[in-house]
Write a protein that holds these residues in place. Structure first.
Motif, PDB file in Angstrom:
ATOM      1  N   ASP A 115       0.837  -1.198   0.000  1.00  0.00           N
ATOM      2  CA  ASP A 115       0.000   0.000   0.000  1.00  0.00           C
ATOM      3  C   ASP A 115       0.871   1.247   0.000  1.00  0.00           C
ATOM      4  OD1 ASP A 115      -2.523  -1.011  -0.216  1.00  0.00           O
ATOM      5  OD2 ASP A 115      -2.956  -1.022   1.926  1.00  0.00           O
ATOM      6  N   ALA A 116       2.085   1.121  -0.503  1.00  0.00           N
ATOM      7  CA  ALA A 116       3.017   2.250  -0.517  1.00  0.00           C
ATOM      8  C   ALA A 116       3.638   2.472  -1.893  1.00  0.00           C
ATOM      9  CB  ALA A 116       4.119   2.035   0.524  1.00  0.00           C
ATOM     10  N   ALA A 117       2.927   2.069  -2.943  1.00  0.00           N
ATOM     11  CA  ALA A 117       3.442   2.272  -4.300  1.00  0.00           C
ATOM     12  C   ALA A 117       3.340   3.743  -4.689  1.00  0.00           C
ATOM     13  CB  ALA A 117       2.663   1.417  -5.290  1.00  0.00           C
ATOM     14  N   GLU A 118       4.364   4.244  -5.379  1.00  0.00           N
ATOM     15  CA  GLU A 118       4.347   5.617  -5.890  1.00  0.00           C
ATOM     16  C   GLU A 118       3.726   5.613  -7.287  1.00  0.00           C
ATOM     17  OE1 GLU A 118       5.160   8.244  -4.238  1.00  0.00           O
ATOM     18  OE2 GLU A 118       6.032   7.266  -2.482  1.00  0.00           O
ATOM     19  N   LYS A 119       2.638   6.369  -7.443  1.00  0.00           N
ATOM     20  CA  LYS A 119       1.935   6.404  -8.725  1.00  0.00           C
ATOM     21  C   LYS A 119       1.786   7.815  -9.287  1.00  0.00           C
ATOM     22  CE  LYS A 119      -0.828   2.319  -7.492  1.00  0.00           C
ATOM     23  NZ  LYS A 119      -2.195   1.763  -7.395  1.00  0.00           N
ATOM     24  N   VAL A 120       2.147   8.828  -8.532  1.00  0.00           N
ATOM     25  CA  VAL A 120       2.078  10.220  -8.980  1.00  0.00           C
ATOM     26  C   VAL A 120       3.496  10.790  -8.919  1.00  0.00           C
ATOM     27  CG1 VAL A 120       1.057  12.489  -8.613  1.00  0.00           C
ATOM     28  CG2 VAL A 120      -0.271  10.426  -8.120  1.00  0.00           C
ATOM     29  N   PHE A 121       3.896  11.487  -9.989  1.00  0.00           N
ATOM     30  CA  PHE A 121       5.283  11.909 -10.119  1.00  0.00           C
ATOM     31  C   PHE A 121       5.380  13.382 -10.516  1.00  0.00           C
ATOM     32  CE2 PHE A 121       4.585   7.589 -11.733  1.00  0.00           C
ATOM     33  CZ  PHE A 121       5.276   6.853 -10.776  1.00  0.00           C
ATOM     34  N   GLU A 122       6.403  14.018 -10.003  1.00  0.00           N
ATOM     35  CA  GLU A 122       6.759  15.375 -10.409  1.00  0.00           C
ATOM     36  C   GLU A 122       7.880  15.286 -11.433  1.00  0.00           C
ATOM     37  OE1 GLU A 122       8.968  19.279  -8.438  1.00  0.00           O
ATOM     38  OE2 GLU A 122       7.943  17.824  -7.146  1.00  0.00           O
ATOM     39  N   LEU A 123       7.702  15.931 -12.581  1.00  0.00           N
ATOM     40  CA  LEU A 123       8.681  15.854 -13.666  1.00  0.00           C
ATOM     41  C   LEU A 123       9.303  17.223 -13.895  1.00  0.00           C
ATOM     42  CD1 LEU A 123       6.623  13.693 -16.209  1.00  0.00           C
ATOM     43  CD2 LEU A 123       8.086  12.924 -14.330  1.00  0.00           C
ATOM     44  N   HIS A 124      10.560  17.348 -13.525  1.00  0.00           N
ATOM     45  CA  HIS A 124      11.341  18.554 -13.798  1.00  0.00           C
ATOM     46  C   HIS A 124      10.737  19.817 -13.199  1.00  0.00           C
ATOM     47  CE1 HIS A 124      13.748  16.023 -16.352  1.00  0.00           C
ATOM     48  NE2 HIS A 124      12.726  15.754 -17.124  1.00  0.00           N
ATOM     49  N   GLY A 125       9.937  19.658 -12.149  1.00  0.00           N
ATOM     50  CA  GLY A 125       9.378  20.812 -11.469  1.00  0.00           C
ATOM     51  C   GLY A 125       8.303  21.558 -12.242  1.00  0.00           C
ATOM     52  N   ARG A 126       7.934  21.056 -13.423  1.00  0.00           N
ATOM     53  CA  ARG A 126       6.978  21.769 -14.277  1.00  0.00           C
ATOM     54  C   ARG A 126       5.794  20.928 -14.706  1.00  0.00           C
ATOM     55  NH1 ARG A 126      10.057  23.134 -19.305  1.00  0.00           N
ATOM     56  NH2 ARG A 126       8.088  24.169 -19.862  1.00  0.00           N
ATOM     57  N   PHE A 127       5.942  19.607 -14.651  1.00  0.00           N
ATOM     58  CA  PHE A 127       4.914  18.705 -15.149  1.00  0.00           C
ATOM     59  C   PHE A 127       4.591  17.661 -14.096  1.00  0.00           C
ATOM     60  CE2 PHE A 127       7.718  20.055 -18.605  1.00  0.00           C
ATOM     61  CZ  PHE A 127       6.819  20.740 -19.414  1.00  0.00           C
ATOM     62  N   GLY A 128       3.415  17.064 -14.231  1.00  0.00           N
ATOM     63  CA  GLY A 128       3.021  15.976 -13.349  1.00  0.00           C
ATOM     64  C   GLY A 128       2.571  14.783 -14.166  1.00  0.00           C
ATOM     65  N   ALA A 129       2.725  13.609 -13.597  1.00  0.00           N
ATOM     66  CA  ALA A 129       2.279  12.385 -14.266  1.00  0.00           C
ATOM     67  C   ALA A 129       1.728  11.424 -13.230  1.00  0.00           C
ATOM     68  CB  ALA A 129       3.425  11.733 -15.039  1.00  0.00           C
ATOM     69  N   ALA A 130       0.722  10.663 -13.622  1.00  0.00           N
ATOM     70  CA  ALA A 130       0.164   9.601 -12.784  1.00  0.00           C
ATOM     71  C   ALA A 130       0.063   8.351 -13.642  1.00  0.00           C
ATOM     72  CB  ALA A 130      -1.201   9.995 -12.237  1.00  0.00           C
TER      73      ALA A 130
END
Length: 272
Positions: free
Chosen positions: A35-50
């Motif tokens: 229950d600790a998987a990372e699924k949301v990410f910050e990309l280069h301080g400008r973009f987000g991804a899930a």
């Protein structure tokens, strides 16, 4: 198994996801892996991804491969949100093919690994792009942007579909049930008319509500009459970040704290 939500307001775009990963065995037995998987990410301080779909590429988690992407694809490779979505798709398609060299196309037309990428273009408008891997397949979500407020959900979306639309059409299709046009038209009438996010806080509240409702409905149910015994594939903490004109900001990483947890009150706790 995952639930991912993207919600767009005029002030920015929020991405949210649960953090559960399931193990599926050849005999169709399943269990919770983490229950600790990372699924949301910050990309280069400008973009987000899930991300949603498969949780591993070979022996690496999607989070581990994403860290490699961030390290190898500098900010110059992500000039705007479209370029960033394409870079994510190209990188993960290469890594997917390395991990699964014998993979064949999904006859349903879907993809085993997906991303929702949010960010701004050169004109200062925030957009959401969907990336299908392998391919990559790139789809701009035209109804979910800072000029066209909206919300999308991906992954295990049956709970949200029932809540908002009043009916899980995918479940009917999977069961081989076809509705006559007049019946389908009638059943579409209970669909909620959403008040789309007017502020970034509204977008965050809506995204969190939809993720949390999915988790709790799965927790307190045992599938449906059409498909009893479904495993609760969504769970853990809710990860959320906001993509704004000035950059990316983590809104909260919330855990649900149950009764009797030492030193903590019951409810949602911000861990930032």
């Amino acid at each position: 198994m995952t639930i991912v939500v993207g919600a767009a307001s005029p002030d920015g775009i929020v991405l949210a996801a649960d953090s559960r990963t399931m193990l599926m065995y050849e005999n169709q037995r399943t269990r919770i892996s983490t229950d600790a998987a990372e699924k949301v990410f910050e990309l280069h301080g400008r973009f987000g991804a899930a991300t949603y779909g498969t949780a591993f590429l070979g022996d690496q988690t999607i989070n581990g491969v994403m860290n490699e992407f961030i390290a190898s694809i500098g900010g110059d490779g992500c000039t705007d949100v479209e370029a960033c979505a394409k870079a994510v798709g190209d990188f993960f398609t290469d890594r997917f093919k390395m991990a699964f060299p014998d993979y064949g196309p999904d006859p349903s037309g879907g993809w085993p690994l997906g991303f929702v990428v949010a960010g701004y273009d050169g004109a200062g408008i925030g957009h959401v792009w969907e990336v299908g891997v392998p391919g990559p397949l790139l789809i701009e979500q035209e109804g979910v942007s800072t000029t066209q407020r909206g919300v999308l959900w991906r992954g295990q979306a049956d709970v949200i579909g029932r809540l908002i639309k009043g009916l899980d059409h995918n479940a009917l299709v999977a069961a081989g049930i076809t509705l006559e046009p007049a019946v389908a038209e009638t059943l579409a009438k209970p669909e909620y008319i959403l008040l789309l996010p007017a502020t970034l806080q509204d977008a965050a509240d809506l995204a969190f509500f939809l993720v949390r409702t999915t988790i709790d409905m799965q927790r307190f149910s045992d599938g449906t009459a059409l498909a009893p015994g479904l495993v609760p594939g969504c769970g853990g903490r809710t990860q959320m970040l906001a993509v704004k004109p000035g950059g990316v900001e983590w809104i909260s990483r919330r855990w649900y704290v149950g009764p009797g947890t030492p030193g903590l009150a019951e409810g949602s706790v911000d861990l930032d």
